[in-house]
Design a protein around this motif. Structure first.
Motif, short mmCIF file in Angstrom:
data_model
loop_
_atom_site.label_atom_id
_atom_site.label_comp_id
_atom_site.label_asym_id
_atom_site.label_seq_id
_atom_site.Cartn_x
_atom_site.Cartn_y
_atom_site.Cartn_z
N GLY A 487 0.77 -1.24 0.00
CA GLY A 487 0.00 0.00 0.00
C GLY A 487 0.80 1.28 0.00
O GLY A 487 0.23 2.37 0.12
N ARG A 488 2.12 1.19 -0.12
CA ARG A 488 2.90 2.43 -0.16
C ARG A 488 2.50 3.25 -1.39
O ARG A 488 2.44 2.72 -2.49
CB ARG A 488 4.39 2.08 -0.20
CG ARG A 488 5.24 3.28 -0.05
CD ARG A 488 6.69 3.00 0.18
NE ARG A 488 7.39 4.26 0.09
CZ ARG A 488 8.68 4.40 0.03
NH1 ARG A 488 9.45 3.33 0.07
NH2 ARG A 488 9.23 5.59 -0.05
N LYS A 489 2.23 4.55 -1.18
CA LYS A 489 1.65 5.36 -2.27
C LYS A 489 2.48 6.58 -2.65
O LYS A 489 2.09 7.34 -3.53
CB LYS A 489 0.25 5.87 -1.83
CG LYS A 489 -0.80 4.79 -1.66
CD LYS A 489 -1.55 4.56 -2.98
CE LYS A 489 -2.65 3.55 -2.82
NZ LYS A 489 -2.30 2.21 -3.21
N ASP A 490 3.59 6.83 -1.96
CA ASP A 490 4.29 8.11 -2.17
C ASP A 490 5.25 8.10 -3.36
O ASP A 490 5.86 9.10 -3.67
CB ASP A 490 5.07 8.48 -0.89
CG ASP A 490 6.08 7.41 -0.52
OD1 ASP A 490 5.77 6.20 -0.68
OD2 ASP A 490 7.19 7.76 -0.08
N LEU A 491 5.39 6.97 -4.03
CA LEU A 491 6.37 6.89 -5.13
C LEU A 491 5.67 6.98 -6.49
O LEU A 491 4.64 6.34 -6.71
CB LEU A 491 7.18 5.61 -5.04
CG LEU A 491 8.10 5.47 -3.82
CD1 LEU A 491 8.75 4.10 -3.79
CD2 LEU A 491 9.16 6.58 -3.81
#
Ligand code: SF4
Ligand code: SF4
Ligand code: FES
Length: 573
Positions: A487-491
């Motif tokens: 769920g990492r979304k900052d990239l």
């Protein structure tokens, strides 16, 4: 607090947590090793590094034994030397006696050990290993008969690349290294990165050779033989030819390639510029049109195969751009063939790459146009050095020459592709211009430079905050991909290279490449960038001309046909 130990009757200092080998190496005391690899947890498997420690009945392995304050060590006593010599004699007893025909003649660690330990008679005779060559891979050849079971390849494949396509099979003196079910590398999970070749001490692993095929075509008068060289080659070939590590010998290399007989010499950094035009445009398109993010680079064929095998859930994230090698191949057999009036069937297109996976990529079905391959053969840096020696060319006596026009002119953004972070930095430079209409004030994106396995930054481009990450080594890539899945979304944009540090440390680079050499190659690439006048791909005059005269615009119809590709899930054992 420093520890004091006594080595060969001399006091030296050691750091807490040092192994004996760490302490010895720091003081320039050399002990031979085989299974040991810097940065890996020691296994103590080969016992080549044994030393005598006062008060210990048995010899101890220096690579795995922690230093204790007051330890008294003998590194070269008669007992120690005899033990090491016996190990080498045992290894030689079942080793094929064909050094003169071996790829690693002159760069073999087993040869060096037997020389250093003065092995001069056959005291031990054993049954010779009899294993079949594994020639199934488009990139590598495995000769298990030459394997000395150090395990270095297995560890690199598993611990650095997260691939585990090879492993120990059998027990005792029947142990050997093999792929799953003995099906050959081609059917295994192997991503063709060649990192196992780089660590193998013997000739048990080598690249699939393309020299003979290339010589045949060089001697065929009906063929126009064209060569391209990747950004990392001119700063890596130096060591093979007696220059200092990292020296940029691009002009001498161009001259040598013409002496060998290539009709045209082009620079893959040109098509790296082309890749940036397409990839930066694709990134902007995805960001502004709600496309799949983060976008992940597609220049590295080792990473692409890994993604197709293990990360097919993320295939939509991969840029559709072909790699610079394949873009150059496609442009040579379309645009260049057209302007020079050469039938594309008559062109034999060779690339020189730091990479064994490029041999696999060149043979992919997707990398053809109407049944004609974009690229016909691939040489590693090592093979190029062999070809130069084979032709008796003393590069030290040559005058530097320029590559040919129009596919031999590059920006320095194309050149830094050779290093981990280079693709990202080059793409940011052009994306900045495409989005804001202005060049970056300072072109360097220092946060993505360096040899670390993972680098991250947030880059301001106009109103956009773009999150970027650069990883090299597929284990590092897998760790990051897992964060994306979680769920990492900052990239927004990720660069992945299979080889640690990028192409400057590729699996086709000179045997014996050290960390210092890799750093020197990287430093030279950024030095070239610092000094060059054209630092952005979109200012390369021949790239502008290529779009004006032939391609139209990035992501246009012709680009789509020639420069983009697709990926598919791969079933593997
Ligand atoms: S080429 Fe790479 S993936 Fe294949 S066996 Fe060697 S280290 Fe593993
Ligand atoms: S193939 Fe080479 S690196 Fe692998 S175990 Fe054998 S000798 Fe060691
Ligand atoms: S190098 Fe120490 S046991 Fe192999």
């Amino acid at each position: 607090m420093k520890l004091t130990i006594e080595v060969n009757n001399n006091k030296i200092y050691a750091e807490p947590g040092d192994t004996i080998l760490d302490a010895l190496n720091r003081h320039g005391i050399s002990v031979p090793t085989l299974c040991h690899m810097k940065g890996f947890f020691p296994t103590g498997a080969c016992r080549m590094c044994v030393v005598e420690v006062e008060g210990r009945r048995n010899l101890v392995t220096a690579c795995s034994e922690p230093v204790v304050n007051g330890m008294k060590i003998k590194t070269h006593s008669s007992r120690v030397i005899e033990s090491r010599k016996t190990i080498v004699e045992l290894l030689l007893s079942n080793h094929p006696d064909d050094c003169l025909y071996c790829e690693r003649n002159g760069s073999c660690e087993l040869q060096k050990l037997s020389e250093d330990l003065h092995v001069r008679e056959r005291r031990i005779s054993g049954n010779k290993n009899k294993y079949k060559l594994d020639v199934s891979s488009p990139s590598l050849v495995r000769d298990p008969a030459k394997c000395i079971l150090c395990g270095r390849c297995v560890r690199v494949c598993e611990e650095v690349q997260n691939v585990s396509s090879i492993g120990f099979v059998g027990r005792g003196n029947k142990t050997f290294i093999d792929t799953m079910f003995n099906h050959g590398l081609n059917l295994s999970t192997c991503v063709n990165c060649g990192q196992c070749i780089m660590v193998c001490p013997t000739g048990a692993l080598k690249e699939q050779p393309h020299i003979a095929e290339i010589k045949k075509n060089l001697n065929d008068p009906s063929k126009v033989v064209i060569v391209q060289h990747a950004p990392a080659i001119s700063v890596s070939l130096a060591e093979e030819l007696g220059f200092k590590p990292g020296q940029n010998i691009v002009g001498l290399m161009n001259a040598a390639l013409r002496r060998i007989g290539f009709d045209y010499v082009f620079d893959t950094s040109f098509s790296a510029d082309l890749t940036i035009m397409e990839e930066a445009t694709e990134l902007i398109h995805r960001v502004t049109n709600g496309g799949v993010l983060p976008m992940i680079t597609s220049c590295c064929p080792g990473w692409i195969k890994y993604a197709e095998e293990f990360s097919h859930d993320l295939l939509p994230n991969l840029s559709t751009c072909k790699s610079p090698q394949q873009m150059m191949g496609a442009i040579i057999k379309s645009y260049f063939a057209e302007i020079e009036g050469i039938p594309k069937e008559n062109i034999y297109s060779v690339s020189i790459m730091p990479c064994t996976a490029k041999k696999f990529e060149q043979q992919r079905e997707e990398m053809t146009q109407n049944g004609i391959s974009d690229v016909d053969a691939v040489l590693t840096t090592r093979e190029l050095a062999r070809l130069i020696r084979l032709h008796g060319i003393d590069v030290h006596k040559l005058e530097p020459e320029l590559a040919d026009s129009p596919l031999g002119t590059r920006s320095s953004a194309g050149k830094i592709f050779g290093s981990s972070g280079g693709v990202m930095e080059a793409a940011i430079r052009s994306a900045h211009y495409f989005i804001t209409g202005k060049e970056m004030v300072k072109f360097q994106v220092k946060a993505v430079r360096g040899l670390e396995g993972r680098k991250e930054a947030t880059v301001q481009i106009g109103d956009l905050e773009v999150g970027v990450a650069v990883v090299s080594g597929l284990k590092n890539a897998e760790d990051l991909l897992q964060e994306i899945r979680n769920g990492r979304k900052d990239l927004h944009f990720i660069e992945i290279m299979a080889c640690p540090g990028g192409c400057i440390n590729g699996g086709g680079q000179p045997i014996g490449t050290t960390e210092e050499a890799v750093k020197a190659r990287m430093a030279t690439l950024y030095d070239i960038d610092e000094k060059d006048a054209i630092k952005v791909s979109h200012k390369n005059p021949y790239i502008i001309e290529l779009y004006d005269k032939f391609l139209g615009k990035p992501l246009g119809h012709r680009s789509h046909d020639l420069l983009h590709t697709h990926y598919q899930k791969r079933e593997v054992y």
